[in-house]
Design a protein around this motif. Structure first.
Motif, PDB file in Angstrom:
ATOM      1  N   SER A   1      12.304  -6.225  -8.663  1.00 21.73           N
ATOM      2  CA  SER A   1      12.375  -7.265  -7.636  1.00 21.73           C
ATOM      3  C   SER A   1      11.839  -6.775  -6.284  1.00 21.73           C
ATOM      4  CB  SER A   1      13.825  -7.758  -7.507  1.00 21.73           C
ATOM      5  OG  SER A   1      13.868  -8.945  -6.769  1.00 21.73           O
ATOM      6  N   LEU A   2      10.615  -6.267  -6.307  1.00 22.55           N
ATOM      7  CA  LEU A   2       9.980  -5.789  -5.070  1.00 22.55           C
ATOM      8  C   LEU A   2       9.462  -6.965  -4.254  1.00 22.55           C
ATOM      9  CD1 LEU A   2       8.045  -2.708  -6.474  1.00 22.55           C
ATOM     10  CD2 LEU A   2      10.113  -2.688  -5.064  1.00 22.55           C
ATOM     11  N   GLN A   3       9.510  -6.842  -2.951  1.00 21.55           N
ATOM     12  CA  GLN A   3       9.030  -7.904  -2.064  1.00 21.55           C
ATOM     13  C   GLN A   3       7.567  -8.257  -2.325  1.00 21.55           C
ATOM     14  OE1 GLN A   3       9.801  -6.788   1.983  1.00 21.55           O
ATOM     15  NE2 GLN A   3      11.999  -6.943   1.760  1.00 21.55           N
ATOM     16  N   SER A   4       6.787  -7.319  -2.818  1.00 17.42           N
ATOM     17  CA  SER A   4       5.361  -7.560  -3.056  1.00 17.42           C
ATOM     18  C   SER A   4       5.119  -8.649  -4.098  1.00 17.42           C
ATOM     19  CB  SER A   4       4.659  -6.267  -3.474  1.00 17.42           C
ATOM     20  OG  SER A   4       5.286  -5.709  -4.611  1.00 17.42           O
ATOM     21  N   VAL A   5       6.118  -8.990  -4.918  1.00 12.79           N
ATOM     22  CA  VAL A   5       5.945 -10.057  -5.910  1.00 12.79           C
ATOM     23  C   VAL A   5       6.202 -11.441  -5.303  1.00 12.79           C
ATOM     24  CG1 VAL A   5       6.548  -8.545  -7.842  1.00 12.79           C
ATOM     25  CG2 VAL A   5       8.307 -10.012  -6.824  1.00 12.79           C
ATOM     26  N   ASN A   6       6.615 -11.485  -4.038  1.00 13.42           N
ATOM     27  CA  ASN A   6       6.921 -12.760  -3.389  1.00 13.42           C
ATOM     28  C   ASN A   6       6.270 -12.825  -2.001  1.00 13.42           C
ATOM     29  OD1 ASN A   6       8.041 -15.146  -2.508  1.00 13.42           O
ATOM     30  ND2 ASN A   6      10.119 -14.639  -3.162  1.00 13.42           N
ATOM     31  N   PRO A   7       4.927 -12.836  -1.933  1.00 11.45           N
ATOM     32  CA  PRO A   7       4.250 -12.819  -0.636  1.00 11.45           C
ATOM     33  C   PRO A   7       4.482 -14.083   0.193  1.00 11.45           C
ATOM     34  CG  PRO A   7       2.668 -13.118  -2.405  1.00 11.45           C
ATOM     35  CD  PRO A   7       3.986 -12.811  -3.053  1.00 11.45           C
ATOM     36  N   ALA A   8       4.866 -15.188  -0.431  1.00 10.50           N
ATOM     37  CA  ALA A   8       5.147 -16.408   0.332  1.00 10.50           C
ATOM     38  C   ALA A   8       6.291 -16.191   1.313  1.00 10.50           C
ATOM     39  CB  ALA A   8       5.473 -17.560  -0.619  1.00 10.50           C
ATOM     40  N   VAL A   9       7.236 -15.351   0.956  1.00  9.00           N
ATOM     41  CA  VAL A   9       8.376 -15.065   1.829  1.00  9.00           C
ATOM     42  C   VAL A   9       8.151 -13.796   2.647  1.00  9.00           C
ATOM     43  CG1 VAL A   9      10.838 -14.457   1.888  1.00  9.00           C
ATOM     44  CG2 VAL A   9      10.036 -16.268   0.363  1.00  9.00           C
ATOM     45  N   PHE A  10       7.586 -12.748   2.019  1.00  8.11           N
ATOM     46  CA  PHE A  10       7.534 -11.429   2.651  1.00  8.11           C
ATOM     47  C   PHE A  10       6.165 -11.004   3.149  1.00  8.11           C
ATOM     48  CE2 PHE A  10      11.030 -11.327  -0.490  1.00  8.11           C
ATOM     49  CZ  PHE A  10      12.078 -11.216   0.401  1.00  8.11           C
ATOM     50  N   GLY A  11       5.125 -11.772   2.881  1.00  7.80           N
ATOM     51  CA  GLY A  11       3.789 -11.412   3.338  1.00  7.80           C
ATOM     52  C   GLY A  11       3.109 -10.422   2.399  1.00  7.80           C
ATOM     53  N   PHE A  12       1.999  -9.853   2.881  1.00 10.01           N
ATOM     54  CA  PHE A  12       1.161  -8.992   2.043  1.00 10.01           C
ATOM     55  C   PHE A  12       1.108  -7.541   2.515  1.00 10.01           C
ATOM     56  CE2 PHE A  12      -0.491 -13.255   1.353  1.00 10.01           C
ATOM     57  CZ  PHE A  12      -0.576 -13.289  -0.028  1.00 10.01           C
TER      58      PHE A  12
END
Length: 157
Positions: free
Chosen positions: A78-89
């Protein structure tokens, strides 16, 4: 015999403490750009953890509990990188974990996170040695204006 027993009493707790892992620092906030009813928890991914380690996120409606398990996340999952809509790139997203909480279980029943209700979150880390739980942080879910506006149907002219 007394000397070896004393050494065991002094050394054993130190060995157990050396194997224990401290809970991570974490951030808690309302999940952005949603219809509400969701809380996001993030923490830095650990460089190395003992096999079988799991992060457990707890939620309560008062600061003193009772706390209920809301999520369990394995290290590196569950790394933030899989959810760029919330956490960016950004590159840091590959080194931070997250979970969204929109419901939790109390007495075998699911309870939905309600907008405007204060919740208290803590993150624990479980290993074979035991569990260490971190500080308690208050947060409330809310509906964002962007989502409200996007759901309004305008009359035809």
């Amino acid at each position: 015999m007394k000397l070896s027993m004393c050494l065991l009493v002094l050394v054993l707790p130190a060995l157990c403490a050396a194997q224990a892992v401290a809970p991570p620092p974490f951030e808690v906030f309302d999940t952005p750009d949603d219809g509400g009813g969701s809380i996001t928890v993030t923490w830095p991914a650990a460089e190395a953890t003992p096999e079988g380690t799991i992060y457990v996120v707890y939620i309560a409606e008062t600061a003193k509990g009772p706390f209920h398990k809301a999520a369990a996340v394995a290290p590196g999952a569950s790394l933030q990188s899989v959810n760029p809509a919330v956490f960016g790139f950004g590159p840091e997203t590959a080194h931070h974990q997250f979970t969204h909480i929109n419901e939790y279980e109390v007495d075998d029943e699911l309870v939905a996170v309600k907008n405007g209700t204060p919740y208290f979150i803590r993150v624990g880390i479980q290993t074979d040695v035991g569990e260490a739980r971190g500080r308690v942080v208050e947060v409330a879910a809310k509906e964002q204006l962007f989502k409200v506006i996007s759901s309004i149907v305008l009359p035809e002219t």
